[in-house]
Design a protein around this motif. Structure first.
Motif, mmCIF file in Angstrom:
data_model
loop_
_atom_site.group_PDB
_atom_site.id
_atom_site.type_symbol
_atom_site.label_atom_id
_atom_site.label_comp_id
_atom_site.label_asym_id
_atom_site.label_seq_id
_atom_site.Cartn_x
_atom_site.Cartn_y
_atom_site.Cartn_z
ATOM 1 N N ARG A 88 0.826 -1.217 0.000
ATOM 2 C CA ARG A 88 0.000 0.000 0.000
ATOM 3 C C ARG A 88 0.855 1.260 0.000
ATOM 4 N NH1 ARG A 88 -2.598 -3.904 1.643
ATOM 5 N NH2 ARG A 88 -4.835 -4.151 1.223
ATOM 6 N N GLN A 129 -15.928 10.889 2.538
ATOM 7 C CA GLN A 129 -16.240 9.458 2.665
ATOM 8 C C GLN A 129 -15.294 8.607 1.808
ATOM 9 O OE1 GLN A 129 -20.160 8.446 3.417
ATOM 10 N NE2 GLN A 129 -19.842 6.258 3.176
ATOM 11 N N GLN A 158 -11.809 8.650 3.576
ATOM 12 C CA GLN A 158 -11.756 7.886 4.823
ATOM 13 C C GLN A 158 -11.884 6.386 4.575
ATOM 14 O OE1 GLN A 158 -14.548 10.038 7.217
ATOM 15 N NE2 GLN A 158 -13.200 11.820 7.172
ATOM 16 N N THR A 159 -12.700 6.012 3.577
ATOM 17 C CA THR A 159 -12.851 4.581 3.261
ATOM 18 C C THR A 159 -11.505 4.009 2.814
ATOM 19 O OG1 THR A 159 -15.124 4.966 2.598
ATOM 20 C CG2 THR A 159 -14.133 2.941 1.803
ATOM 21 N N ALA A 173 -8.526 5.252 3.423
ATOM 22 C CA ALA A 173 -7.567 5.299 4.533
ATOM 23 C C ALA A 173 -7.768 4.080 5.436
ATOM 24 C CB ALA A 173 -7.743 6.591 5.315
ATOM 25 N N GLN A 174 -9.039 3.683 5.606
ATOM 26 C CA GLN A 174 -9.307 2.512 6.449
ATOM 27 C C GLN A 174 -8.754 1.230 5.835
ATOM 28 O OE1 GLN A 174 -13.483 2.675 7.296
ATOM 29 N NE2 GLN A 174 -13.173 4.470 8.595
ATOM 30 N N LEU A 175 -8.598 1.212 4.525
ATOM 31 C CA LEU A 175 -7.995 0.039 3.875
ATOM 32 C C LEU A 175 -6.473 0.045 4.007
ATOM 33 C CD1 LEU A 175 -10.052 -0.362 0.566
ATOM 34 C CD2 LEU A 175 -10.183 -1.737 2.632
ATOM 35 N N GLY A 176 -5.939 1.117 4.574
ATOM 36 C CA GLY A 176 -4.504 1.151 4.847
ATOM 37 C C GLY A 176 -3.665 1.864 3.804
ATOM 38 N N GLU A 186 -8.163 15.219 9.717
ATOM 39 C CA GLU A 186 -8.988 14.091 10.159
ATOM 40 C C GLU A 186 -8.152 12.834 10.164
ATOM 41 O OE1 GLU A 186 -13.160 13.909 9.271
ATOM 42 O OE2 GLU A 186 -12.819 15.475 7.791
ATOM 43 N N ALA A 187 -8.556 11.894 11.012
ATOM 44 C CA ALA A 187 -7.755 10.673 11.191
ATOM 45 C C ALA A 187 -7.476 9.996 9.854
ATOM 46 C CB ALA A 187 -8.507 9.720 12.108
ATOM 47 N N GLY A 188 -6.232 9.723 9.582
ATOM 48 C CA GLY A 188 -5.846 8.928 8.418
ATOM 49 C C GLY A 188 -5.825 9.690 7.104
#
Ligand code: OXD
Length: 312
Positions: free
Chosen positions: A133, A149, A152-153, A155-158, A172-174
Motif C-alpha cells: 500500500r 467518505q 476515509q474509506t 484510509a481505512q484500507l490502509g 482528520e484521522a488517516g
C-alpha cells in the motif's frame, strides 16, 4: 395546495420521481414538466439538467432542488436568478456508492484482479507479487461529504491518503489535508492514484491536464467520477500513451453518452462506466427534498444551498 414541478429529461423517469413524491407526501401537488407544458405557477422545481426555458417560463418558483450533487448544468446565478435558492442533494446514499467506486478503481490499479480473470480461461494458476500500500499513495481532489467518505474509506484500507480542498480544514484521522492553489503541486507530487470528486466550476474545469498529470508519481492511475470537463482528454490520452499513467477509471465525459468514436473506448488501461458512480436513490432523495421543503415552508433555510459565486 402548493405545487412541485418535476423536470428531468426522460418522461418515464420524471413520472417515477413524481410518484415517489406523491407516495411520500400526498399533501403536495406534483406535476411533471415537459418543454410543451404551459405556465404552471409552481412554487418549487425538482430538476436534473433542465432546459433554461423552464426558468424563463416559471416565474413563481421559490426554490429549485437539483436531483444530484453537481449543479454545473443549471447556471445558478445566471439561468436561475441568484435570488432563487438552489439546493443540491447532500449524500442521500451517494457518498457510499462513490466510495465503493473509488475502492473498485484503486483495486483495478493495484490488485491485478483483471490479470487473474484473464488467467482463468487458460486454467492458469499463477500468483503475482502482493501489493504494498505504501507504493500507492492516493490523492482525493475535493473534500465535501463525498470526498471525505471516499478518502476515509480508502484510509481505512490502509492506503496513504491525502485530500485537496479549496479551503484549509481540520485534519482528520488517516487523511492528510492540503488546501488551495499553494499546496496543489505538493499534493499531486505525493500522489500516485488521483481521484476526482470536485464540483465543476470555472476554477476546476480542465484541472486534470498535462501539468497536473506530469506532477503525479510515475505509473499512476486516475479515477474521475465528477465531470468529464475536469479532464483535458488529449492530455490524459498522452499520459496513458507515455506510461506516466498505467490506467484510468472514467465514469464521466465531456459528451455523454461517450461517442463511439472516442479513443477512450479502446485505449489500453482505460476502464469506462456510464455515469453510475453515485446514482441518486429515489426514496432517499425524495425524503431529503421533502424535508428541505418543510424547512422552507416553516420560513427557515435548509442545508445544501448552492452558493452562486462558488458555483457549488
Ligand atoms: C451528480 C451526478 O451530480 O450524479 O449527483 O453526477
Amino acid at each position: 395546495m402548493k405545487k412541485i414541478l418535476i423536470a428531468v429529461q426522460n418522461p418515464e423517469y420524471a413520472q417515477e420521481w413524481a410518484e415517489s413524491f406523491k407516495q411520500q407526501d400526498p399533501d403536495w401537488q406534483v406535476q411533471v414538466w415537459t418543454p410543451d407544458t404551459p405556465f404552471t405557477g409552481a412554487h418549487y422545481a425538482v430538476v436534473w439538467q433542465p432546459p433554461a426555458r423552464l426558468f424563463a417560463q416559471e416565474k413563481d418558483l421559490q426554490a429549485v432542488f437539483n436531483l444530484g450533487a453537481g449543479v454545473d448544468a443549471l447556471g445558478v446565478g445566471s439561468v436561475i436568478p441568484a435570488s432563487i435558492p438552489v439546493y443540491r442533494i447532500e449524500d442521500a446514499g451517494m457518498a457510499v456508492q462513490m466510495a465503493e467506486y473509488a475502492v473498485h478503481g484503486v483495486l483495478l490499479a493495484t490488485r491485478r484482479f483483471s490479470t487473474y480473470a484473464q488467467q482463468q480461461p487458460q486454467k492458469k494458476w499463477q500468483t503475482h507479487a502482493p501489493v504494498l500500500r505504501t507504493d500507492w499513495p492516493i490523492g482525493v481532489m475535493g473534500y465535501g461529504q463525498i470526498g471525505a467518505q471516499v478518502a476515509q474509506t480508502l484510509a481505512q484500507l490502509g492506503y496513504p491518503v491525502a485530500a485537496w480542498a479549496r479551503r484549509a480544514r481540520q485534519p482528520e484521522a488517516g487523511v492528510e489535508l492540503y488546501a488551495g492553489q499553494a499546496q496543489f503541486k505538493e499534493f499531486l507530487q505525493r500522489s500516485r492514484i488521483l481521484i476526482n470528486v470536485l464540483p465543476l466550476t470555472d476554477a476546476t474545469r480542465g484541472i486534470i491536464n498535462k501539468h497536473s498529470l506530469a506532477a503525479l508519481q510515475q505509473d499512476g492511475f486516475v479515477i474521475n467520477m465528477a465531470r468529464g470537463a475536469h479532464v483535458v482528454d488529449d492530455d490524459l490520452l498522452a499520459a496513458l500513451d507515455s506510461g506516466q499513467l498505467r490506467g484510468a477509471l472514467l465514469d464521466v465525459f465531456h459528451t455523454e453518452p461517450l461517442p463511439v468514436e472516442h479513443p477512450f473506448w479502446t485505449t489500453p488501461g482505460v476502464h469506462i462506466t456510464p455515469h453510475i458512480a453515485g446514482v441518486s436513490l429515489r426514496q432517499e432523495c425524495t425524503a431529503q427534498i421533502l424535508d428541505k421543503l418543510s424547512t422552507l415552508e416553516q420560513g427557515q433555510t435548509p442545508s445544501g444551498r448552492v452558493n452562486p459565486e462558488q458555483q457549488y
